[in-house]
Structure formats: C-alpha cells, structure tokens
Write an enzyme that holds these catalytic residues in place. Structure first.
Site, PDB file in Angstrom:
ATOM      1  CE  LYS A 199     102.683  58.467 -15.199  1.00 19.23           C
ATOM      2  NZ  LYS A 199     104.034  58.216 -15.247  1.00 19.23           N
ATOM      3  NE  ARG A 209     103.635  52.315 -22.460  1.00 17.85           N
ATOM      4  CZ  ARG A 209     103.161  53.322 -21.488  1.00 17.85           C
ATOM      5  NH1 ARG A 209     103.423  54.301 -21.227  1.00 17.85           N
ATOM      6  NH2 ARG A 209     101.728  52.490 -20.922  1.00 17.85           N
ATOM      7  NE  ARG A 220     105.154  51.718 -16.800  1.00 12.96           N
ATOM      8  CZ  ARG A 220     105.487  52.575 -17.831  1.00 12.96           C
ATOM      9  NH1 ARG A 220     104.837  53.307 -18.365  1.00 12.96           N
ATOM     10  NH2 ARG A 220     106.798  52.317 -18.487  1.00 12.96           N
ATOM     11  CD  GLU A 236      97.998  57.922  -4.647  1.00  8.73           C
ATOM     12  OE1 GLU A 236      98.929  58.246  -3.995  1.00  8.73           O
ATOM     13  OE2 GLU A 236      97.874  56.765  -4.913  1.00  8.73           O
ATOM     14  CE  LYS A 251     102.304  61.661 -17.967  1.00  5.87           C
ATOM     15  NZ  LYS A 251     103.599  61.316 -17.912  1.00  5.87           N
ATOM     16  CB  SER A 277     102.278  60.829 -25.994  1.00  3.29           C
ATOM     17  OG  SER A 277     101.744  59.724 -25.434  1.00  3.29           O
ATOM     18  CE1 TYR A 316     105.922  65.238 -25.095  1.00  5.26           C
ATOM     19  CE2 TYR A 316     103.433  64.997 -25.045  1.00  5.26           C
ATOM     20  CZ  TYR A 316     104.918  64.619 -24.660  1.00  5.26           C
ATOM     21  OH  TYR A 316     105.092  63.574 -23.796  1.00  5.26           O
TER      22      TYR A 316
END
Length: 334
Positions: A199, A209, A220, A236, A251, A277, A316
């Site tokens: 990610k 957001r 982040r 990872e 992602k 998004s 979505y």
C-alpha cells in the site's frame, strides 16, 4: 505491397466480435468484483460525494439496500468502511460493538448471510481525531506496537460482528501476526486475514479523504510505501505470508500494475487489487468532460488488473459493471 503466402496474420483473430471474445486471454466476472461501501453514523439520508460522482456515504438503511443490489448483480464481496460521530486519539469507536462499522457488519451479515462475503476495513484512520492509521506516541509519530494492540482488539470486534474477511490496511509491521493470533485464540479460526501488503503513500487516495471525513494531520509516508520502491513490496509480501495472510493486496492499482504483476507471480495465496478513489474520479471527470468513453475506459481498466494477475478487484463500479456483465452489456472486446 502484397504479403507473401504463409505470412503470419495476427489480425485473423480480431475479425469479428465473437472471435475476439473466443480468444480473450482474461475476462472480468461479477464474482471478481468487490464493492467498497461507506456508512456514516450521523446521516439521515445518503450523502453524495463531490469528489466521487455516483458514490455516497450511506445510512444503515441505504447501505442495506445497496448491498442487496450488489448481491443481486453477483458482486463477489462487500468491503465496509465506517465513519463514526465521535473520533478521538485512540479511535475508541473502532472496536466498540455498538460502533457504526460493527453495527453495519452485523446488519449485513444477518440479512445477507453467506450469499456474499462481508468484509471490514481494519484500520484506525476513520476513527481517530488525527486521521492516522495508528495511535500516536509522545512525539506525534505513529506508535507501531501500541497500534498492534488496537488492531487485535478491532479484529475480534469485527469477527464478532460477523465479518468474514478483515482487510488490514494500516501497514503496521507485524499486523498480520497480531490479528491472526488474536483471532485464533478466541476461536475465530475461519475468519480470513487479507493483508494490504503493498500500500503506497499515494496522491490517488485524495477523494477517499472526503469519503471517510478524514482529519489527517501530516502524511502517512512513515508507514505506507514509497512510490519509488518496487522490490520493497516483495519484502512486505514475504513477511505477510510468513505471518499467515490468507489474501494479499496491492493498492493503488493502475500506477502499480508492475508491482501487482510481480506479486501475482510470487504469491501462493489470492492477490487482490484496489482501484482507488483517485482512479475512479479521473475516469468519471474525464468522461463528464467528453474526453473519454466512460464505459470502455472502466472495462479497460478492470481488464488491465486481471491481465496483471489480480484475482479480484475492489472497485466503486462493482455493482454497475456486474449488472452490465450479467446482462451481456460488456463491450470493450466487441
């Protein structure tokens, strides 16, 4: 110029829609699609998102209606995100049995049973007053190990609420092991742990957001991956598999198809991708401006994920695409 007899002509396999369908190397099926859904505690009616046309923050009632529609279309699963009325430093509503996310999980599981797969986002960012994915230390940094305790508690709360898959999206070191151990000790051995193994600290999360009413302070970058790093994703992946991940995730999707392809080649467990998004918004706004063909762009993007090796895709557009596929409306290869 006329080609000599015997010349190879790849165009032979593209001459008709039926032939193109017959030789397609990958296909998108409704069961490959997972619908992310947002439920907000303070709403009396669904709230449209300006940055994501067609997506809303749901009430519990509208969430159930939209979930039923998705299941009827054949969508493979539903990923829930909760937005509580009260946020605090520790994200206390995240593991509260009466918290909005856990109430929503129970509502959907009671109504839908095993007709679909009910999934929960396991992260603190929607629940914290500072918007970070973990609890903060005295210096304002994210405290990895203290956050693992919160994640373990969230895992139990979500499992008790009826979640069948937990989406560990916080990118804390050791999060898979912490949640797996907590679940197994309490008898939730069948609950699936899905690790967001790769990610990235991405600009493409921007509209999200708004979707979760984020109160993020800073960024982040200390826990999500650097967009410049590909090999790091494989490290990872190795760690998450060793800790017991049942599914792994990449992602965002489109900017990291190279990472997705490499993870898919190496992973012995299912690999999912999240069409985030910002990816969604780019297509919607470009289509609204008349710059691209919306339906073709949507399908082409999903085909790209499948071609890169994704077994399932969070998008979505899941319900819309599933309805089109169910009705035979898919046309990118026609």
């Amino acid at each position: 110029m006329t080609l000599v007899p015997g010349t190879v002509r790849p165009r032979r396999l593209r001459t008709t829609p039926a032939l193109r369908r017959l030789v397609s190397e990958v296909r998108v099926h409704p069961a490959d699609l997972i619908l992310p859904m947002f439920v907000k505690e303070t709403l009396n009616e669904p709230a449209p998102l300006d940055s994501m046309p067609g997506v809303v923050q749901h009430t519990l009632d509208s969430l159930l209606d939209a979930a039923r529609e998705a299941v009827e279309a054949g969508v493979g699963g539903l990923m829930l995100f909760g937005i509580p009325e009260h946020k605090d430093d520790d994200g206390s509503q995240a593991d509260d049995p009466e918290g909005i996310l856990n109430r929503a999980l129970t509502l959907l599981r009671d109504d839908l049973g095993d007709s679909t797969v009910i999934m929960a986002d396991l992260c603190l960012d929607e629940f914290t007053s500072h918007g970070h994915c973990g609890v903060l230390d005295a210096h304002g940094g994210v405290d990895n190990d203290a956050t693992l305790d919160r994640y373990a508690s969230m895992a139990l709360a979500q499992a008790q609420a009826g979640a069948q898959v937990l989406g560990l999206s916080g990118m804390m070191d050791g999060q898979v092991a912490a949640c797996r151990e907590a679940l197994d000790l309490e008898g939730f051995t069948d609950v699936v742990v899905m690790a967001y193994s790769a990610k990235y600290a991405s600009a493409f999360f921007g509209p999200f957001r708004e979707a979760v009413d984020s109160e993020l302070q800073g960024d982040r970058k200390t826990y999500q991956q650097d967009p410049a790093n590909g090999r790091e994703a494989m490290r990872e992946l190795e760690l998450d598999l060793a800790e017991g991940a049942d599914v792994v995730m990449v992602k965002p999707g489109t900017p990291y198809l190279d990472v997705l392809a490499e993870v898919a080649c190496e992973s012995p467990v299912p690999v999912w991708a999240y069409q985030v998004s910002g990816e969604y918004a780019m297509v919607e706004f470009a289509a609204a401006a008349g710059a691209i063909d919306r339906e073709r762009a949507i399908e082409e993007s999903l085909i790209g994920f499948k071609r890169a090796g994704a077994d399932a895709i969070l998008t979505y557009w899941a319900t819309e695409v599933a309805q089109g596929l169910k009705g035979g409306a898919s046309g990118a290869r026609s």
